[in-house]
Design a protein around this motif. Structure first.
Motif, PDB file in Angstrom:
ATOM      1  N   ARG A  73      53.816  54.525   9.261  1.00 54.37           N
ATOM      2  CA  ARG A  73      54.743  53.778  10.121  1.00 54.37           C
ATOM      3  C   ARG A  73      53.979  52.976  11.183  1.00 54.37           C
ATOM      4  NH1 ARG A  73      59.409  57.169  10.666  1.00 54.37           N
ATOM      5  NH2 ARG A  73      59.819  56.277   8.648  1.00 54.37           N
ATOM      6  N   ALA A  74      52.969  53.582  11.792  1.00 49.50           N
ATOM      7  CA  ALA A  74      52.209  52.877  12.823  1.00 49.50           C
ATOM      8  C   ALA A  74      51.471  51.678  12.238  1.00 49.50           C
ATOM      9  CB  ALA A  74      51.228  53.837  13.491  1.00 49.50           C
ATOM     10  N   ILE A  75      50.913  51.836  11.054  1.00 46.56           N
ATOM     11  CA  ILE A  75      50.178  50.724  10.442  1.00 46.56           C
ATOM     12  C   ILE A  75      51.128  49.611  10.012  1.00 46.56           C
ATOM     13  CG2 ILE A  75      48.790  50.108   8.417  1.00 46.56           C
ATOM     14  CD1 ILE A  75      47.217  52.675   8.884  1.00 46.56           C
ATOM     15  N   THR A  76      52.311  49.955   9.527  1.00 44.90           N
ATOM     16  CA  THR A  76      53.259  48.887   9.189  1.00 44.90           C
ATOM     17  C   THR A  76      53.772  48.171  10.436  1.00 44.90           C
ATOM     18  OG1 THR A  76      55.055  50.504   9.057  1.00 44.90           O
ATOM     19  CG2 THR A  76      53.989  49.903   6.988  1.00 44.90           C
ATOM     20  N   LEU A  77      53.889  48.877  11.548  1.00 43.23           N
ATOM     21  CA  LEU A  77      54.263  48.206  12.796  1.00 43.23           C
ATOM     22  C   LEU A  77      53.136  47.289  13.285  1.00 43.23           C
ATOM     23  CD1 LEU A  77      56.098  51.067  14.720  1.00 43.23           C
ATOM     24  CD2 LEU A  77      57.098  48.979  13.787  1.00 43.23           C
ATOM     25  N   TYR A  78      51.892  47.729  13.107  1.00 43.20           N
ATOM     26  CA  TYR A  78      50.756  46.880  13.457  1.00 43.20           C
ATOM     27  C   TYR A  78      50.721  45.658  12.541  1.00 43.20           C
ATOM     28  CZ  TYR A  78      45.822  45.553  14.121  1.00 43.20           C
ATOM     29  OH  TYR A  78      44.653  44.871  14.368  1.00 43.20           O
ATOM     30  N   GLU A  79      51.048  45.855  11.263  1.00 42.96           N
ATOM     31  CA  GLU A  79      51.108  44.734  10.323  1.00 42.96           C
ATOM     32  C   GLU A  79      52.167  43.728  10.755  1.00 42.96           C
ATOM     33  OE1 GLU A  79      51.938  43.953   5.564  1.00 42.96           O
ATOM     34  OE2 GLU A  79      52.550  45.835   6.491  1.00 42.96           O
ATOM     35  N   LEU A 126      43.922  44.496   8.261  1.00 44.46           N
ATOM     36  CA  LEU A 126      44.739  43.975   9.360  1.00 44.46           C
ATOM     37  C   LEU A 126      43.874  43.398  10.472  1.00 44.46           C
ATOM     38  CD1 LEU A 126      47.502  46.683   9.511  1.00 44.46           C
ATOM     39  CD2 LEU A 126      47.853  44.244   9.166  1.00 44.46           C
ATOM     40  N   ASP A 127      42.743  44.033  10.761  1.00 46.64           N
ATOM     41  CA  ASP A 127      41.869  43.528  11.811  1.00 46.64           C
ATOM     42  C   ASP A 127      41.305  42.157  11.462  1.00 46.64           C
ATOM     43  OD1 ASP A 127      42.275  45.669  13.489  1.00 46.64           O
ATOM     44  OD2 ASP A 127      40.476  46.748  12.869  1.00 46.64           O
ATOM     45  N   LEU A 128      41.031  41.936  10.171  1.00 50.82           N
ATOM     46  CA  LEU A 128      40.555  40.612   9.767  1.00 50.82           C
ATOM     47  C   LEU A 128      41.686  39.595   9.901  1.00 50.82           C
ATOM     48  CD1 LEU A 128      38.385  41.556   6.659  1.00 50.82           C
ATOM     49  CD2 LEU A 128      37.613  40.966   8.965  1.00 50.82           C
ATOM     50  N   GLY A 129      42.899  39.998   9.513  1.00 52.70           N
ATOM     51  CA  GLY A 129      44.085  39.198   9.749  1.00 52.70           C
ATOM     52  C   GLY A 129      44.138  37.853   9.071  1.00 52.70           C
ATOM     53  N   ARG A 130      43.378  37.672   8.004  1.00 48.31           N
ATOM     54  CA  ARG A 130      43.361  36.370   7.350  1.00 48.31           C
ATOM     55  C   ARG A 130      44.135  36.366   6.037  1.00 48.31           C
ATOM     56  NH1 ARG A 130      37.412  36.896   7.935  1.00 48.31           N
ATOM     57  NH2 ARG A 130      37.072  36.573  10.128  1.00 48.31           N
ATOM     58  N   ASP A 131      43.908  37.401   5.235  1.00 50.22           N
ATOM     59  CA  ASP A 131      44.453  37.435   3.885  1.00 50.22           C
ATOM     60  C   ASP A 131      45.684  38.340   3.840  1.00 50.22           C
ATOM     61  OD1 ASP A 131      44.855  37.199   1.202  1.00 50.22           O
ATOM     62  OD2 ASP A 131      43.010  38.213   0.592  1.00 50.22           O
ATOM     63  N   VAL A 132      46.854  37.734   3.731  1.00 46.20           N
ATOM     64  CA  VAL A 132      48.106  38.485   3.729  1.00 46.20           C
ATOM     65  C   VAL A 132      48.217  39.351   2.481  1.00 46.20           C
ATOM     66  CG1 VAL A 132      50.628  38.278   3.738  1.00 46.20           C
ATOM     67  CG2 VAL A 132      49.249  36.720   5.108  1.00 46.20           C
ATOM     68  N   LYS A 133      47.814  38.810   1.323  1.00 47.56           N
ATOM     69  CA  LYS A 133      47.929  39.565   0.070  1.00 47.56           C
ATOM     70  C   LYS A 133      47.014  40.782   0.080  1.00 47.56           C
ATOM     71  CE  LYS A 133      49.618  35.885  -2.723  1.00 47.56           C
ATOM     72  NZ  LYS A 133      50.760  36.120  -3.503  1.00 47.56           N
ATOM     73  N   ARG A 134      45.820  40.661   0.617  1.00 50.76           N
ATOM     74  CA  ARG A 134      44.908  41.807   0.704  1.00 50.76           C
ATOM     75  C   ARG A 134      45.498  42.875   1.630  1.00 50.76           C
ATOM     76  NH1 ARG A 134      39.514  42.540   4.021  1.00 50.76           N
ATOM     77  NH2 ARG A 134      38.892  44.551   3.185  1.00 50.76           N
ATOM     78  N   THR A 135      46.104  42.439   2.710  1.00 46.80           N
ATOM     79  CA  THR A 135      46.726  43.375   3.641  1.00 46.80           C
ATOM     80  C   THR A 135      47.900  44.090   2.982  1.00 46.80           C
ATOM     81  OG1 THR A 135      46.073  41.983   5.494  1.00 46.80           O
ATOM     82  CG2 THR A 135      47.806  43.586   5.898  1.00 46.80           C
ATOM     83  N   TRP A 136      48.734  43.348   2.274  1.00 45.78           N
ATOM     84  CA  TRP A 136      49.874  43.966   1.602  1.00 45.78           C
ATOM     85  C   TRP A 136      49.405  44.981   0.556  1.00 45.78           C
ATOM     86  CZ3 TRP A 136      53.260  39.046   0.551  1.00 45.78           C
ATOM     87  CH2 TRP A 136      53.869  38.643   1.756  1.00 45.78           C
ATOM     88  N   THR A 137      48.348  44.631  -0.163  1.00 43.54           N
ATOM     89  CA  THR A 137      47.806  45.549  -1.170  1.00 43.54           C
ATOM     90  C   THR A 137      47.280  46.819  -0.517  1.00 43.54           C
ATOM     91  OG1 THR A 137      47.200  43.647  -2.532  1.00 43.54           O
ATOM     92  CG2 THR A 137      46.150  45.749  -3.062  1.00 43.54           C
ATOM     93  N   ALA A 138      46.589  46.672   0.600  1.00 42.77           N
ATOM     94  CA  ALA A 138      46.036  47.843   1.297  1.00 42.77           C
ATOM     95  C   ALA A 138      47.145  48.722   1.870  1.00 42.77           C
ATOM     96  CB  ALA A 138      45.084  47.387   2.408  1.00 42.77           C
TER      97      ALA A 138
END
Length: 160
Positions: A73-79, A126-138
């Motif tokens: 939950r915390a990571i999805t809120l950060y996302e 998330l810290d890199l914050g550039r690639d949305v698809k990579r973040t969604w996959t992670a």
């Protein structure tokens, strides 16, 4: 129904045995006593049944699963703060606050290794914050790891 039957039987037996004015008082006392005894037995049996049912369902104390859910939950809120739906939807302060909470929860000692590793990967993306698809996959991998650490989890290969 059982209580009514026990009460009537106890009152009848006490009234018949003692007779006279003692019979009615003893019958009332015996009736109340039998009701209380039956109620106590019923409550004890219900408690035993509930404990047996919970022992079959609950595995462990649930702290690990709850912590893993909190990390997700915390990571999805950060996302949501890193990739807001509207431009300027999350301020820099809000992003930093959500990041701090996500990192604090992900560092909890009792997390399973699979959740800890996938949480670290999601936080890095998330810290890199550039690639949305990579973040969604992670984050999706983290959600799978959290689901798999739950007690009684049925994997994709098993039928439910």
């Amino acid at each position: 129904m059982l209580l009514v039957l026990c009460t009537a039987t106890a009152r009848y037996a006490a009234g018949r045995a003692l007779g006279g004015w003692w019979g009615s008082g003893a019958g009332a006392l015996a009736g109340v006593g039998s009701v209380l005894l039956c109620a106590r037995i019923t409550i004890a049996l219900c408690g035993l049944q509930t404990q047996a049912h919970l022992a079959r369902i609950v595995v462990g104390d649930g702290k690990t699963e709850a912590t893993a859910d909190a990390v997700l939950r915390a990571i999805t809120l950060y996302e949501a703060a890193v990739f807001p739906l509207t431009f300027g939807g999350a301020s820099t302060e809000e992003q930093q606050a959500r990041r701090a909470v996500a990192y604090q929860l992900a560092a909890y000692d009792d997390l399973p290794l699979s959740v800890r590793v996938t949480a670290a990967e999601a936080l890095e993306a998330l810290d890199l914050g550039r690639d949305v698809k990579r973040t969604w996959t992670a984050v999706a991998a983290l959600a799978r790891a959290v689901r798999e650490c739950r007690a009684g989890h049925v994997s994709d290969e098993q039928t439910s």
